[in-house]
Design an enzyme around this catalytic site. Structure first.
Site, PDB file in Angstrom:
ATOM      1  CB  ILE A  64      94.039  57.626  -7.617  1.00  0.00           C
ATOM      2  CG1 ILE A  64      93.945  56.964  -6.252  1.00  0.00           C
ATOM      3  CG2 ILE A  64      93.390  56.734  -8.692  1.00  0.00           C
ATOM      4  CD1 ILE A  64      92.512  56.706  -5.777  1.00  0.00           C
ATOM      5  N   PRO A  65      96.734  58.759  -9.949  1.00  0.00           N
ATOM      6  CG  PRO A  65      98.858  58.301 -10.796  1.00  0.00           C
ATOM      7  CD  PRO A  65      98.011  58.160  -9.580  1.00  0.00           C
ATOM      8  CG  HIS A  66      92.245  59.847 -12.643  1.00  0.00           C
ATOM      9  ND1 HIS A  66      92.645  60.316 -11.412  1.00  0.00           N
ATOM     10  CD2 HIS A  66      91.315  60.710 -13.088  1.00  0.00           C
ATOM     11  CE1 HIS A  66      91.954  61.406 -11.117  1.00  0.00           C
ATOM     12  NE2 HIS A  66      91.151  61.670 -12.122  1.00  0.00           N
ATOM     13  N   GLY A  67      93.486  59.115 -16.224  1.00  0.00           N
ATOM     14  CA  GLY A  67      93.255  59.849 -17.451  1.00  0.00           C
ATOM     15  C   GLY A  67      92.591  58.979 -18.500  1.00  0.00           C
ATOM     16  CG  LEU A 102      91.094  54.228 -13.262  1.00  0.00           C
ATOM     17  CD1 LEU A 102      91.030  52.700 -13.252  1.00  0.00           C
ATOM     18  CD2 LEU A 102      90.042  54.789 -12.324  1.00  0.00           C
TER      19      LEU A 102
END
Length: 154
Positions: A64-67, A102
């Site tokens: 779940i890469p997110h930033g 996300l």
């Protein structure tokens, strides 16, 4: 928070071809840029900075890469099923084949956490994970992702 509010059909990639974590992040940044109008490079750099803090590969074939890239004004979630599993430096050492991206505005602290929690609840169900890994088309993947939350109760 319902995933149907976050993941639109056009935000589902049924078979992403990528050979590395960096390529996955680049492809997802490109898709996110198309959907938001933000600069692709800005999104990509935001994701790379987050990965430098620690891998977003959670284990069980999921990342779940997110930033929080500058300029985004709403939470955006994309989902990609990778054509072939890749190394993502996951906590369990297993390759990743399901990726949720996300992105959230800077000021979306609680909503960002609610979105992450909603994705986590969905992924607690081994049957859901198997359905996502087995599905090969966008409509089926979107339907699995947006089933009512009650069906994913732990």
């Amino acid at each position: 928070m319902d995933l149907g509010d976050l993941i639109k059909p056009e935000g589902v990639i049924a078979s992403l071809k990528a050979k590395s974590k960096k390529q996955v992040l680049h492809e997802l940044a490109q898709k996110a840029a198309e959907l938001t109008g933000l600069n692709e490079r800005t999104i990509f750099e935001t994701l790379l900075q987050r990965e430098r803090l620690g891998s977003t590969g959670l284990g069980r074939g999921i990342a779940i890469p997110h930033g929080k890239p500058p300029g985004i004004n709403r939470i955006l979630c994309l989902f990609a099923r990778l054509e072939a599993p890749i190394d993502f430096d996951s906590t369990d050492g297993e390759p990743v084949e399901l990726v949720f991206l996300l992105l959230a505005p800077e000021q979306a602290g609680a909503d960002h956490l609610k979105a992450l929690a909603r994705i986590s609840r969905l992924l607690r169900d081994p049957l859901t994970i198997e359905k996502l890994k087995a599905s090969r088309d966008r409509a089926t993947l979107h339907a699995v992702l947006t089933e009512p939350a009650t069906s994913h109760a732990a």
